[in-house]
Scaffold this motif. Structure first.
Motif, PDB file in Angstrom:
ATOM      1  N   THR A 148     -21.224 -22.466  48.468  1.00 30.13           N
ATOM      2  CA  THR A 148     -20.608 -23.738  48.101  1.00 30.13           C
ATOM      3  C   THR A 148     -19.106 -23.523  48.058  1.00 30.13           C
ATOM      4  O   THR A 148     -18.628 -22.618  47.384  1.00 30.13           O
ATOM      5  CB  THR A 148     -21.102 -24.206  46.716  1.00 30.13           C
ATOM      6  OG1 THR A 148     -22.522 -24.134  46.708  1.00 30.13           O
ATOM      7  CG2 THR A 148     -20.663 -25.633  46.454  1.00 30.13           C
ATOM      8  N   ASN A 152     -15.594 -25.059  46.953  1.00 29.05           N
ATOM      9  CA  ASN A 152     -14.908 -26.075  46.154  1.00 29.05           C
ATOM     10  C   ASN A 152     -13.433 -26.016  46.509  1.00 29.05           C
ATOM     11  O   ASN A 152     -12.814 -24.954  46.414  1.00 29.05           O
ATOM     12  CB  ASN A 152     -15.100 -25.793  44.658  1.00 29.05           C
ATOM     13  CG  ASN A 152     -16.561 -25.843  44.277  1.00 29.05           C
ATOM     14  OD1 ASN A 152     -17.184 -26.882  44.329  1.00 29.05           O
ATOM     15  ND2 ASN A 152     -17.107 -24.688  43.923  1.00 29.05           N
ATOM     16  N   LEU A 196      -4.415 -27.201  46.395  1.00 26.11           N
ATOM     17  CA  LEU A 196      -3.553 -26.590  47.408  1.00 26.11           C
ATOM     18  C   LEU A 196      -4.277 -26.289  48.725  1.00 26.11           C
ATOM     19  O   LEU A 196      -3.704 -25.663  49.600  1.00 26.11           O
ATOM     20  CB  LEU A 196      -2.911 -25.317  46.852  1.00 26.11           C
ATOM     21  CG  LEU A 196      -1.783 -25.557  45.836  1.00 26.11           C
ATOM     22  CD1 LEU A 196      -1.203 -24.253  45.365  1.00 26.11           C
ATOM     23  CD2 LEU A 196      -0.684 -26.436  46.425  1.00 26.11           C
ATOM     24  N   GLU A 222      -2.599 -22.310  40.933  1.00 25.44           N
ATOM     25  CA  GLU A 222      -3.354 -23.487  41.353  1.00 25.44           C
ATOM     26  C   GLU A 222      -4.408 -23.088  42.382  1.00 25.44           C
ATOM     27  O   GLU A 222      -4.148 -22.292  43.286  1.00 25.44           O
ATOM     28  CB  GLU A 222      -2.412 -24.533  41.956  1.00 25.44           C
ATOM     29  CG  GLU A 222      -1.754 -25.396  40.903  1.00 25.44           C
ATOM     30  CD  GLU A 222      -1.388 -26.760  41.457  1.00 25.44           C
ATOM     31  OE1 GLU A 222      -2.236 -27.654  41.439  1.00 25.44           O
ATOM     32  OE2 GLU A 222      -0.241 -26.906  41.936  1.00 25.44           O
ATOM     33  N   THR A 223      -5.576 -23.676  42.253  1.00 23.52           N
ATOM     34  CA  THR A 223      -6.693 -23.288  43.105  1.00 23.52           C
ATOM     35  C   THR A 223      -6.504 -23.780  44.538  1.00 23.52           C
ATOM     36  O   THR A 223      -6.099 -24.916  44.762  1.00 23.52           O
ATOM     37  CB  THR A 223      -8.010 -23.877  42.556  1.00 23.52           C
ATOM     38  OG1 THR A 223      -8.069 -23.577  41.181  1.00 23.52           O
ATOM     39  CG2 THR A 223      -9.212 -23.299  43.272  1.00 23.52           C
ATOM     40  N   VAL A 224      -6.801 -22.898  45.476  1.00 25.12           N
ATOM     41  CA  VAL A 224      -6.855 -23.289  46.882  1.00 25.12           C
ATOM     42  C   VAL A 224      -8.323 -23.511  47.246  1.00 25.12           C
ATOM     43  O   VAL A 224      -8.708 -24.569  47.739  1.00 25.12           O
ATOM     44  CB  VAL A 224      -6.243 -22.220  47.799  1.00 25.12           C
ATOM     45  CG1 VAL A 224      -6.366 -22.616  49.255  1.00 25.12           C
ATOM     46  CG2 VAL A 224      -4.793 -21.976  47.432  1.00 25.12           C
ATOM     47  N   ILE A 225      -9.138 -22.503  46.964  1.00 27.17           N
ATOM     48  CA  ILE A 225     -10.556 -22.614  47.278  1.00 27.17           C
ATOM     49  C   ILE A 225     -11.331 -21.758  46.280  1.00 27.17           C
ATOM     50  O   ILE A 225     -10.849 -20.724  45.818  1.00 27.17           O
ATOM     51  CB  ILE A 225     -10.832 -22.223  48.753  1.00 27.17           C
ATOM     52  CG1 ILE A 225     -12.219 -22.690  49.204  1.00 27.17           C
ATOM     53  CG2 ILE A 225     -10.677 -20.734  48.959  1.00 27.17           C
ATOM     54  CD1 ILE A 225     -12.403 -22.598  50.712  1.00 27.17           C
ATOM     55  N   ASP A 226     -12.506 -22.254  45.926  1.00 29.03           N
ATOM     56  CA  ASP A 226     -13.372 -21.567  44.969  1.00 29.03           C
ATOM     57  C   ASP A 226     -14.769 -21.585  45.595  1.00 29.03           C
ATOM     58  O   ASP A 226     -15.363 -22.640  45.745  1.00 29.03           O
ATOM     59  CB  ASP A 226     -13.336 -22.323  43.638  1.00 29.03           C
ATOM     60  CG  ASP A 226     -14.161 -21.638  42.557  1.00 29.03           C
ATOM     61  OD1 ASP A 226     -15.061 -20.870  42.898  1.00 29.03           O
ATOM     62  OD2 ASP A 226     -13.900 -21.906  41.366  1.00 29.03           O
ATOM     63  N   VAL A 227     -15.253 -20.421  45.984  1.00 30.69           N
ATOM     64  CA  VAL A 227     -16.505 -20.361  46.741  1.00 30.69           C
ATOM     65  C   VAL A 227     -17.595 -19.703  45.904  1.00 30.69           C
ATOM     66  O   VAL A 227     -17.372 -18.670  45.281  1.00 30.69           O
ATOM     67  CB  VAL A 227     -16.327 -19.552  48.051  1.00 30.69           C
ATOM     68  CG1 VAL A 227     -17.559 -19.668  48.919  1.00 30.69           C
ATOM     69  CG2 VAL A 227     -15.101 -20.012  48.803  1.00 30.69           C
ATOM     70  N   ALA A 250      -4.202 -23.309  53.559  1.00 37.00           N
ATOM     71  CA  ALA A 250      -3.559 -23.631  52.289  1.00 37.00           C
ATOM     72  C   ALA A 250      -2.186 -24.239  52.553  1.00 37.00           C
ATOM     73  O   ALA A 250      -1.588 -24.018  53.609  1.00 37.00           O
ATOM     74  CB  ALA A 250      -3.415 -22.386  51.431  1.00 37.00           C
TER      75      ALA A 250
END
Lengths: 138, 109
Positions: free
Chosen positions: A87, A89, A93, B59-64, B80
């Motif tokens: 997944t 998210n 940015l 700051e979040t770029v992507i959270d997998v 990004a």
């Protein structure tokens, strides 16, 4: 063309298999997809899943998902022992709501990507991937 | 499994403000799926990286979220935006509680 008894039997058997296979697949999809969407039926369009048509090695199959305006994208491999794959998210940015990775596929199967859009709706895209050597070890 | 885990990240060193940059990350990890069996037929326990986060200046770029179906040596490629100079922080979370972090700086100008 005249149908012999053998041909008729073969056709009937083929039709029966074709009718049963997708049903099994859909049940698995719905279950794992529903946990992500909360039971909402995903629409289509607005999401692209890129995967090879034929993957020689199921241990590492490159896939790419892209859904402009998505908050999160989930990938499911319906024929795997554990259907959820990953997944993604996206944070503030992220320049584009897209990502590539490499996944394992146990065998020839359908891969589904479901995106959660900013307005709370869901869209899905699916691709059939033929796998020559499965990637789940033995 | 803390041995042999080595993160590798490719981030451009320079960019203009607001530019879109492509980031490639790879971490060496065997990603034991928990499906395989050893010679005696015992299931080899699952040992994977279950989460990967990329941040820029907090700051979040992507959270997998990773599942066992992610290949050995998990690889990710994504894009990004860089609003200003700063540091990218990449974090991988292992099933066994280990956390692997690597940082890359980028200058905007």
């Amino acid at each position: 063309m005249e149908l012999t008894r053998r041909q008729t039997l073969l056709t009937a058997a083929g039709a029966a298999v074709a009718a049963v296979l997708p049903l099994r697949g859909y049940a698995a999809v719905e279950e794992s997809v529903a946990t992500f969407t909360g039971g909402v039926e995903p629409g289509s369009g607005g999401i692209t899943l890129t995967a090879p048509e034929i993957a020689e090695n199921g241990n590492t199959v490159p896939v790419e998902v892209s859904a402009p305006g998505a908050v999160a994208i989930a990938v499911f491999a319906l024929g795997n022992p554990v259907p959820p794959v990953a997944t993604f998210n996206f944070g503030p940015l992220a320049a584009s709501q897209s990502a590539s990775t490499r996944i394992r596929l146990a065998g020839t199967q359908e891969v589904v990507a479901v995106a959660k859009m900013a307005d709370g709706s869901f869209v899905a895209d699916r691709k059939e991937v033929k796998v020559t050597i499965g990637g789940c070890g033995g | 499994m803390a041995d042999g885990v080595k993160p590798r990240v490719k981030v451009p060193k320079q960019a203009s403000a607001g530019d879109t940059i492509t980031i490639k990350t790879l971490i060496s990890h065997k990603m034991e799926s928990g499906q395989r069996k050893d010679k005696e037929g015992n299931v080899i326990p699952r040992s994977i990286i279950n989460r990967f986060v990329a941040e820029f200046n907090g700051e979040t770029v992507i959270d997998v979220t990773l599942e066992p179906a992610i290949s050995t040596n998990p690889y990710f490629e994504f894009e990004a935006v860089v609003p200003e100079s700063g540091d990218f922080t990449f974090t991988w979370y292992d099933d066994d509680g280990d956390v692997y972090t690597t940082t890359k700086s980028i200058s905007v100008g």
